[in-house]
Design a protein around this motif. Structure first.
Motif, mmCIF file in Angstrom:
data_model
loop_
_atom_site.group_PDB
_atom_site.id
_atom_site.type_symbol
_atom_site.label_atom_id
_atom_site.label_comp_id
_atom_site.label_asym_id
_atom_site.label_seq_id
_atom_site.Cartn_x
_atom_site.Cartn_y
_atom_site.Cartn_z
ATOM 1 N N ARG A 44 0.847 -1.182 0.000
ATOM 2 C CA ARG A 44 0.000 0.000 0.000
ATOM 3 C C ARG A 44 0.889 1.239 0.000
ATOM 4 O O ARG A 44 1.922 1.270 0.665
ATOM 5 N N GLU A 45 0.502 2.265 -0.759
ATOM 6 C CA GLU A 45 1.306 3.480 -0.833
ATOM 7 C C GLU A 45 0.431 4.717 -0.699
ATOM 8 O O GLU A 45 -0.744 4.711 -1.100
ATOM 9 N N GLY A 46 1.018 5.765 -0.162
ATOM 10 C CA GLY A 46 0.322 7.034 -0.052
ATOM 11 C C GLY A 46 0.268 7.740 -1.393
ATOM 12 O O GLY A 46 1.243 7.728 -2.140
ATOM 13 N N VAL A 47 -0.885 8.351 -1.687
ATOM 14 C CA VAL A 47 -1.071 9.071 -2.948
ATOM 15 C C VAL A 47 -1.094 10.581 -2.704
ATOM 16 O O VAL A 47 -0.366 11.324 -3.334
ATOM 17 N N ALA A 48 -1.935 11.002 -1.784
ATOM 18 C CA ALA A 48 -2.070 12.429 -1.485
ATOM 19 C C ALA A 48 -2.676 12.580 -0.106
ATOM 20 O O ALA A 48 -3.447 11.724 0.338
ATOM 21 N N ILE A 49 -2.337 13.690 0.552
ATOM 22 C CA ILE A 49 -2.850 13.951 1.893
ATOM 23 C C ILE A 49 -3.159 15.434 2.007
ATOM 24 O O ILE A 49 -2.498 16.269 1.383
ATOM 25 N N ILE A 50 -4.188 15.774 2.786
ATOM 26 C CA ILE A 50 -4.547 17.166 3.004
ATOM 27 C C ILE A 50 -4.711 17.397 4.493
ATOM 28 O O ILE A 50 -5.285 16.582 5.201
ATOM 29 N N THR A 51 -4.148 18.514 4.963
ATOM 30 C CA THR A 51 -4.206 18.828 6.375
ATOM 31 C C THR A 51 -5.473 19.610 6.705
ATOM 32 O O THR A 51 -6.236 19.992 5.822
ATOM 33 N N ASN A 52 -5.658 19.874 7.992
ATOM 34 C CA ASN A 52 -6.859 20.584 8.425
ATOM 35 C C ASN A 52 -6.878 22.032 7.944
ATOM 36 O O ASN A 52 -7.948 22.645 7.908
ATOM 37 N N ASP A 53 -5.723 22.589 7.559
ATOM 38 C CA ASP A 53 -5.715 23.952 7.024
ATOM 39 C C ASP A 53 -5.710 23.963 5.493
ATOM 40 O O ASP A 53 -5.533 25.014 4.874
ATOM 41 N N GLY A 54 -5.900 22.793 4.882
ATOM 42 C CA GLY A 54 -6.034 22.712 3.438
ATOM 43 C C GLY A 54 -4.751 22.535 2.660
ATOM 44 O O GLY A 54 -4.754 22.579 1.427
ATOM 45 N N THR A 55 -3.649 22.315 3.337
ATOM 46 C CA THR A 55 -2.375 22.102 2.647
ATOM 47 C C THR A 55 -2.307 20.681 2.105
ATOM 48 O O THR A 55 -2.531 19.724 2.836
ATOM 49 N N ALA A 56 -1.974 20.558 0.818
ATOM 50 C CA ALA A 56 -1.937 19.254 0.168
ATOM 51 C C ALA A 56 -0.496 18.822 -0.118
ATOM 52 O O ALA A 56 0.352 19.659 -0.451
ATOM 53 N N THR A 57 -0.256 17.537 0.008
ATOM 54 C CA THR A 57 1.034 16.940 -0.318
ATOM 55 C C THR A 57 0.768 15.721 -1.181
ATOM 56 O O THR A 57 -0.182 14.979 -0.923
#
Length: 126
Positions: A44-57
């Motif tokens: 399993r791999e990470g694709v994208a993540i978003i924080t509570n302030d809307g910052t995306a990685t």
């Protein structure tokens, strides 16, 4: 906490799909939400993540092609996937984490998330 994904399907290479994930049951607003995937025979791999302030990685493999977003009420997470490739074929999951570390730390450690949806299949044909 409940997470329910939808929007998967089959598409030709170069096409687009939009995944959605409805999140319910959280009483704390400071959590991160992510999309992860697992292809047959692979980890399993990470694709994208978003924080509570809307910052995306984003993972390097999808950066510039995928866009993660969250509505203002934080009840629906989306993943817009453009320029899809056959190597994007996988089961896609949304997951949440009450954070202690940075977003990219969790994206690199897909096993670290607290709650998961049941997954939605994405198949890209050449």
């Amino acid at each position: 906490v409940q997470l329910v994904e939808s929007g998967g399907g089959s598409v030709q290479s170069g096409g687009s799909l939009r995944l959605s994930c409805v999140v319910s049951g959280y009483t704390y607003s400071g959590y991160y939400v992510a999309w992860l995937r697992q292809a047959p025979g692979k980890e399993r791999e990470g694709v994208a993540i978003i924080t509570n302030d809307g910052t995306a990685t984003y993972a390097a493999s999808v950066k510039g092609r995928f866009t993660i977003s969250q509505d203002n009420a934080k009840s629906t997470l989306s993943l817009q996937m453009d320029s899809l490739k056959p190597e994007d074929t996988a089961m896609y999951y949304c997951a949440t984490k009450t954070p202690t570390y940075s977003a990219d730390w969790y994206l690199a450690r897909p096993w670290s998330f607290d709650y998961w949806g049941q997954g939605t299949q994405v198949t890209v044909t050449s």
